[in-house]
Scaffold this motif. Structure first.
Motif, PDB file in Angstrom:
ATOM      1  N   ALA A 130       8.162  -2.557   6.681  1.00 47.58           N
ATOM      2  CA  ALA A 130       9.280  -3.168   7.392  1.00 47.58           C
ATOM      3  C   ALA A 130      10.402  -3.504   6.434  1.00 47.58           C
ATOM      4  O   ALA A 130      10.204  -3.636   5.226  1.00 47.58           O
ATOM      5  N   HIS A 131      11.566  -3.615   7.002  1.00 49.71           N
ATOM      6  CA  HIS A 131      12.736  -3.986   6.229  1.00 49.71           C
ATOM      7  C   HIS A 131      13.525  -4.963   7.083  1.00 49.71           C
ATOM      8  O   HIS A 131      13.807  -4.683   8.238  1.00 49.71           O
ATOM      9  N   ALA A 132      13.812  -6.112   6.552  1.00 45.41           N
ATOM     10  CA  ALA A 132      14.542  -7.111   7.326  1.00 45.41           C
ATOM     11  C   ALA A 132      15.775  -7.544   6.554  1.00 45.41           C
ATOM     12  O   ALA A 132      15.729  -7.738   5.344  1.00 45.41           O
ATOM     13  N   VAL A 133      16.864  -7.664   7.264  1.00 44.85           N
ATOM     14  CA  VAL A 133      18.096  -8.172   6.660  1.00 44.85           C
ATOM     15  C   VAL A 133      18.563  -9.333   7.520  1.00 44.85           C
ATOM     16  O   VAL A 133      18.637  -9.214   8.734  1.00 44.85           O
ATOM     17  N   GLY A 134      18.847 -10.437   6.915  1.00 46.50           N
ATOM     18  CA  GLY A 134      19.305 -11.573   7.697  1.00 46.50           C
ATOM     19  C   GLY A 134      19.924 -12.605   6.792  1.00 46.50           C
ATOM     20  O   GLY A 134      20.322 -12.316   5.668  1.00 46.50           O
ATOM     21  N   THR A 135      20.027 -13.800   7.286  1.00 49.15           N
ATOM     22  CA  THR A 135      20.590 -14.856   6.465  1.00 49.15           C
ATOM     23  C   THR A 135      19.579 -15.980   6.308  1.00 49.15           C
ATOM     24  O   THR A 135      18.788 -16.254   7.204  1.00 49.15           O
TER      25      THR A 135
ATOM     26  N   THR B 161      19.795 -12.415   3.140  1.00 45.65           N
ATOM     27  CA  THR B 161      18.434 -12.194   2.648  1.00 45.65           C
ATOM     28  C   THR B 161      18.024 -10.771   2.974  1.00 45.65           C
ATOM     29  O   THR B 161      18.300 -10.283   4.059  1.00 45.65           O
ATOM     30  N   GLU B 162      17.380 -10.128   2.057  1.00 41.45           N
ATOM     31  CA  GLU B 162      16.853  -8.813   2.340  1.00 41.45           C
ATOM     32  C   GLU B 162      15.387  -8.799   1.948  1.00 41.45           C
ATOM     33  O   GLU B 162      15.013  -9.318   0.901  1.00 41.45           O
ATOM     34  N   ALA B 163      14.565  -8.261   2.809  1.00 43.57           N
ATOM     35  CA  ALA B 163      13.130  -8.263   2.496  1.00 43.57           C
ATOM     36  C   ALA B 163      12.522  -6.916   2.854  1.00 43.57           C
ATOM     37  O   ALA B 163      12.826  -6.350   3.896  1.00 43.57           O
ATOM     38  N   TRP B 164      11.717  -6.421   1.969  1.00 46.72           N
ATOM     39  CA  TRP B 164      10.963  -5.207   2.240  1.00 46.72           C
ATOM     40  C   TRP B 164       9.497  -5.549   2.134  1.00 46.72           C
ATOM     41  O   TRP B 164       9.092  -6.329   1.280  1.00 46.72           O
ATOM     42  N   LEU B 165       8.708  -4.948   2.968  1.00 46.80           N
ATOM     43  CA  LEU B 165       7.275  -5.090   2.742  1.00 46.80           C
ATOM     44  C   LEU B 165       6.600  -3.782   3.074  1.00 46.80           C
ATOM     45  O   LEU B 165       7.049  -3.010   3.914  1.00 46.80           O
ATOM     46  N   SER B 166       5.551  -3.511   2.344  1.00 47.19           N
ATOM     47  CA  SER B 166       4.831  -2.262   2.520  1.00 47.19           C
ATOM     48  C   SER B 166       3.366  -2.507   2.224  1.00 47.19           C
ATOM     49  O   SER B 166       3.018  -3.120   1.218  1.00 47.19           O
ATOM     50  N   VAL B 167       2.530  -2.047   3.108  1.00 49.67           N
ATOM     51  CA  VAL B 167       1.092  -2.188   2.882  1.00 49.67           C
ATOM     52  C   VAL B 167       0.705  -1.560   1.553  1.00 49.67           C
ATOM     53  O   VAL B 167      -0.153  -2.044   0.829  1.00 49.67           O
ATOM     54  N   ASP B 168       1.381  -0.471   1.222  1.00 45.75           N
ATOM     55  CA  ASP B 168       0.971   0.291   0.047  1.00 45.75           C
ATOM     56  C   ASP B 168       1.446  -0.330  -1.256  1.00 45.75           C
ATOM     57  O   ASP B 168       0.852  -0.113  -2.298  1.00 45.75           O
TER      58      ASP B 168
ATOM     59  N   LEU C 149      17.262 -12.589  -2.640  1.00 46.18           N
ATOM     60  CA  LEU C 149      18.242 -13.604  -2.265  1.00 46.18           C
ATOM     61  C   LEU C 149      19.361 -13.536  -3.301  1.00 46.18           C
ATOM     62  O   LEU C 149      19.172 -12.980  -4.385  1.00 46.18           O
ATOM     63  N   PRO C 150      20.503 -14.106  -2.981  1.00 50.32           N
ATOM     64  CA  PRO C 150      21.604 -14.021  -3.949  1.00 50.32           C
ATOM     65  C   PRO C 150      21.224 -14.577  -5.325  1.00 50.32           C
ATOM     66  O   PRO C 150      21.647 -14.048  -6.341  1.00 50.32           O
ATOM     67  N   ASP C 151      20.437 -15.629  -5.352  1.00 50.09           N
ATOM     68  CA  ASP C 151      20.138 -16.245  -6.645  1.00 50.09           C
ATOM     69  C   ASP C 151      18.696 -16.015  -7.105  1.00 50.09           C
ATOM     70  O   ASP C 151      18.278 -16.549  -8.114  1.00 50.09           O
TER      71      ASP C 151
ATOM     72  N   THR D 283      17.300 -11.373  11.167  1.00 49.33           N
ATOM     73  CA  THR D 283      17.395 -10.414  12.276  1.00 49.33           C
ATOM     74  C   THR D 283      17.299  -9.001  11.721  1.00 49.33           C
ATOM     75  O   THR D 283      17.048  -8.798  10.537  1.00 49.33           O
ATOM     76  N   ASP D 284      17.531  -8.061  12.588  1.00 45.38           N
ATOM     77  CA  ASP D 284      17.584  -6.654  12.187  1.00 45.38           C
ATOM     78  C   ASP D 284      16.329  -6.192  11.464  1.00 45.38           C
ATOM     79  O   ASP D 284      16.388  -5.620  10.385  1.00 45.38           O
ATOM     80  N   PHE D 285      15.226  -6.471  12.046  1.00 44.50           N
ATOM     81  CA  PHE D 285      13.987  -5.949  11.468  1.00 44.50           C
ATOM     82  C   PHE D 285      13.906  -4.451  11.750  1.00 44.50           C
ATOM     83  O   PHE D 285      14.227  -4.008  12.842  1.00 44.50           O
ATOM     84  N   GLU D 286      13.463  -3.725  10.768  1.00 47.51           N
ATOM     85  CA  GLU D 286      13.171  -2.307  10.997  1.00 47.51           C
ATOM     86  C   GLU D 286      11.703  -2.112  10.676  1.00 47.51           C
ATOM     87  O   GLU D 286      11.225  -2.563   9.640  1.00 47.51           O
ATOM     88  N   TYR D 287      11.012  -1.425  11.536  1.00 49.28           N
ATOM     89  CA  TYR D 287       9.586  -1.202  11.304  1.00 49.28           C
ATOM     90  C   TYR D 287       9.328   0.274  11.059  1.00 49.28           C
ATOM     91  O   TYR D 287      10.033   1.135  11.571  1.00 49.28           O
ATOM     92  N   GLY D 288       8.278   0.518  10.307  1.00 49.56           N
ATOM     93  CA  GLY D 288       7.882   1.903  10.050  1.00 49.56           C
ATOM     94  C   GLY D 288       8.873   2.644   9.179  1.00 49.56           C
ATOM     95  O   GLY D 288       8.920   3.871   9.187  1.00 49.56           O
TER      96      GLY D 288
END
Lengths: 499, 209
Positions: A130-135, A141-148, A155-157, A265-270
């Motif tokens: 998944a990839h999520a971008v939000g505040t 904030t940007e977050a990536w996660l991967s099982v693998d 975060l900015p700082d 918000t704006d979660f992307e899956y797969g």
């Protein structure tokens, strides 16, 4: 004949014959008695009841795994075929799902509408990449996660990357990199970071929450509102089609009373995730503090080496921690804690100044506090829990320096001891560190820790901070590990299978 | 009930996941209990139970319709348990956590019970694989020799040999726990009654202990 009896295959007349033989024959009687005792001991081994709903939980998990496998199988059929490694990854995904289901089971209380949490956790547990971008705190904030691979939160700082090897935390302002031990379950940690499952884990009996049908950007969604008695609230939207979290909002109160909003918000899956996102090389001229347990483990190794050939050789940090009784223990994380009892194989008991009591036996924890009483079941037994306390305190607060550990043999009350002095920096907050000197005194006959003193460097002088003497009572007072909720207290039983 | 199960097995064999889910719900607890007695750990037992059903679904096409589903499933479960044990021995997992009934027990009695259970569990784990399987199925799960043999995929003679060797090993290793039983003539009758050939539990009817 005795073998036939043991195999439950001795008919009536045979039994009579065996009895007739056993009466005068002491040798056979003794052998028989021992065999009977072996069987009795074996029959006495109990299996905890996994709960009335266990069949359903298992069935759901199995069906979902099969369906997931079939979906993937169809996808692979279009590609280059099913690689072995991919099958393994599928198993990992199944394990993640299991984590979600276990969380559901743990969180499911006696209240009827707790399925809101179940739905949320399930939706989160199904995330593979998944990839999520939000505040967050008003910033992107940007977050990536991967099982693998693991997870990456940007975060900015701050940048945090967690993999199976370690967790790297880079504070960009100070250009300081902290390296921690990896979370045992990268995926669980990632979900917590990304989706706020840790909020749900904080939910206590008495918190308010409700589920309702809602719409999110014109699409049907399930909305879950949570209001915690600890002052934060959260809202989650779950897409009705995909059953995945589509948006999260959280609001908590800052120290000055102002609200701190958080919105993702704006979660992307797969999504396809670049493995390079989860690699980390400390930036140039960054201060790197390696706080992994392995890097501070040498302290006790030094002590053991110095005391080679004496009973102290048998002492390990686990034995030291797990067999002791602590009295009047005041520690850094829990300033209100006054007393802790621990006995390996039985449990632990901790008391707080406000009258709170926590008793652990095996995996079961009874808690009595100002808000009421609860019974929960933990992943860890008392041995692991106490060991973890210690390791955690080391990990979070103490880092070694270049100054070597000093090991000095001595004598105390006519008995031989060895004194181990180690020097650390002590991290009190993210910005404040102190120099610390830790003095451990080990008795040699028997070999165990008997005293610890912690000194802080104040204006170039060592000043005694915490001092703990450890007692080893022959017998514990009665009732230390018994717990009965007081009359009138509302008890919520949160153990798996009882809710 | 049996008819229901046969129909569910047939539907599951044709790929009906929901039907297979019903079978998992019917047999889940029992497989969990069996798994627990191999690993003595709730989380691992849950993993093993899931793995057992996943494998069962994969192998279901090879299942002979009309046979009993329970023993067939049990055989898969035993294999998964033994495979788990191999992995566990390689990784040598963390300390044993021992579930014991705590109701009404005093402090010393409780500690004693935990110590005894822990010790017995450890000795069971130390047994060779086939002996461990025989002990778990026959002594702990209460299967008969025939049922144990079916679950293990071997002959009844082989089961008896494993059982006798296991009992002898346990007796030898647990001698200190068995102290005081050298002359238990008073218990002979009770023991014999509880071991009579008449009260053998059937597969699917094992009572919770």
């Amino acid at each position: 004949m005795m073998n036939l009896w043991s195999d439950r295959q001795l008919p009536g007349e045979g039994r009579d014959g065996l009895v007739a033989h056993l009466q005068p024959c002491a040798a056979c009687r003794s052998q028989y008695a021992q065999l009977a005792r072996v069987s009795a001991v074996l029959r006495g081994l109990d299996v905890p009841d996994p709960g009335e709903s266990y069949g359903h939980i298992l069935s759901t998990a199995v069906q979902e795994r099969i369906q997931a496998a079939q979906r993937r199988s169809r996808a692979w059929a279009l590609g280059s075929g099913m690689a072995r490694a991919t099958r393994l990854r599928l198993l990992v995904a199944g394990a993640v799902l299991l984590v979600g289901i276990v969380c559901v089971a743990v969180l499911r209380g006696p209240v009827g509408n707790t399925s809101a949490f179940a739905d949320t956790l399930k939706a989160m547990a199904e995330v593979r990449t998944a990839h999520a971008v939000g505040t967050s705190h008003g910033e992107k904030t940007e977050a990536w996660l991967s099982v693998d691979h693991g997870y990456r939160i940007e975060l900015p700082d701050r940048l945090r990357i967690g993999t199976l090897e370690a967790t790297w935390d880079w504070d960009r302002h100070s250009n300081k990199v902290m390296i921690y031990d990896p979370e045992p379950d990268v995926m669980r940690r990632a979900l917590a970071e990304l989706s706020g499952t840790h909020w749900l884990a904080e939910v206590r009996p008495g918190d308010e929450y409700q589920t309702s049908d809602a719409s999110l950007e014109g699409k049907a969604a399930k909305r879950i509102d949570i209001r915690s008695h600890e002052g934060w609230s959260a809202t989650l939207w779950i897409d009705a089609d995909t059953e995945r979290v589509a948006r999260m909002e959280r609001s908590r109160t800052a120290g000055d009373g102002s609200p701190v909003p958080e919105d993702r918000t704006d979660f992307e899956y797969g999504v396809t995730v670049d493995p390079a996102l989860f690699e980390f090389e400390p930036p140039a001229e960054a201060t790197v503090v390696d706080a992994r347990i392995g890097s501070v483990r040498g302290i006790l190794d030094e002590a053991l080496k110095a005391a080679e050939g004496t009973p102290i050789h048998e002492v390990t940090e686990e034995k030291v921690r797990l067999s002791r009784r602590q009295a009047n223990w005041l520690d850094f994380d829990h300033p209100r804690r006054r007393e802790a009892w621990y006995l390996r194989g039985v449990g632990s008991r901790r008391e707080w100044a406000d009258g709170g009591v926590q008793v652990r036996q095996g995996r079961t924890v009874w808690d009595l506090g100002p808000r009421g009483a609860s019974v929960t079941e933990t992943d860890n037994g008392p041995d692991q829990a106490l060991a973890f306390d210690w390791l955690f305190s080391l990990k979070m607060q103490v880092f070694p320096t270049d100054r070597p550990t000093e090991v000095t043999p001595g004598e105390r009350d006519g008995a031989p001891i060895v004194q181990v002095t180690s020097y650390f920096t002590n991290r009190l907050t993210a910005e404040v560190t102190h120099k610390t000197k830790l003095v451990l005194v080990f008795g040699l006959h028997p070999g165990r820790l008997i005293e610890s003193s912690c000194y802080y460097d104040v204006a170039g002088e060592w000043r005694l901070g915490e001092h703990t003497r450890l007692g080893y009572p022959e017998k514990l007072p009665e009732g230390v590990f018994e717990f009965k909720p007081p009359p009138g207290v509302t008890v919520r039983d949160m153990r798996t299978g009882r809710g | 009930m049996q008819g229901d199960e046969t129909a569910l097995v047939a539907r599951a064999g044709a790929g009906d996941i929901q039907a297979f889910g019903s079978l998992a719900e019917m047999h889940g607890k029992r497989v969990y209990r069996l798994a627990y007695r191999f690993c003595w750990n709730g989380d691992d037992a849950h993993d093993i139970a899931q793995e057992t059903f996943i494998r069962a679904f994969e192998y279901l096409r090879g299942f002979r319709q009309g046979s009993d589903f329970g023993p067939w499933l049990y055989r898969i479960a035993v294999n998964v348990c033994l495979a788990h044990r191999q992995r566990e021995q390689r990784a040598r997992r963390a300390a044993l956590l021992v579930p014991v009934e705590t109701g009404g027990a005093g402090e010393e009695e409780l500690a004693e019970r935990i110590a005894v259970s822990s010790r017995v569990q450890e000795e069971i784990r130390r047994l060779p694989r086939r002996q461990q399987a025989a002990v778990v199925l026959f002594e702990l799960e209460g299967l008969s020799v025939d049922e144990t043999a079916r679950a293990m995929g071997c002959s009844t003679g082989s089961v008896k040999r494993h059982l006798h060797r296991a009992r002898e090993t346990l007796r030898r290793r647990l001698l200190d726990l068995l102290a005081g039983t050298a002359d238990a003539s008073g218990g002979v009758e009770v023991g014999l009654q509880s071991r009579s050939a008449d009260d053998e539990p059937m597969v699917g009817q094992t009572a919770a202990r």
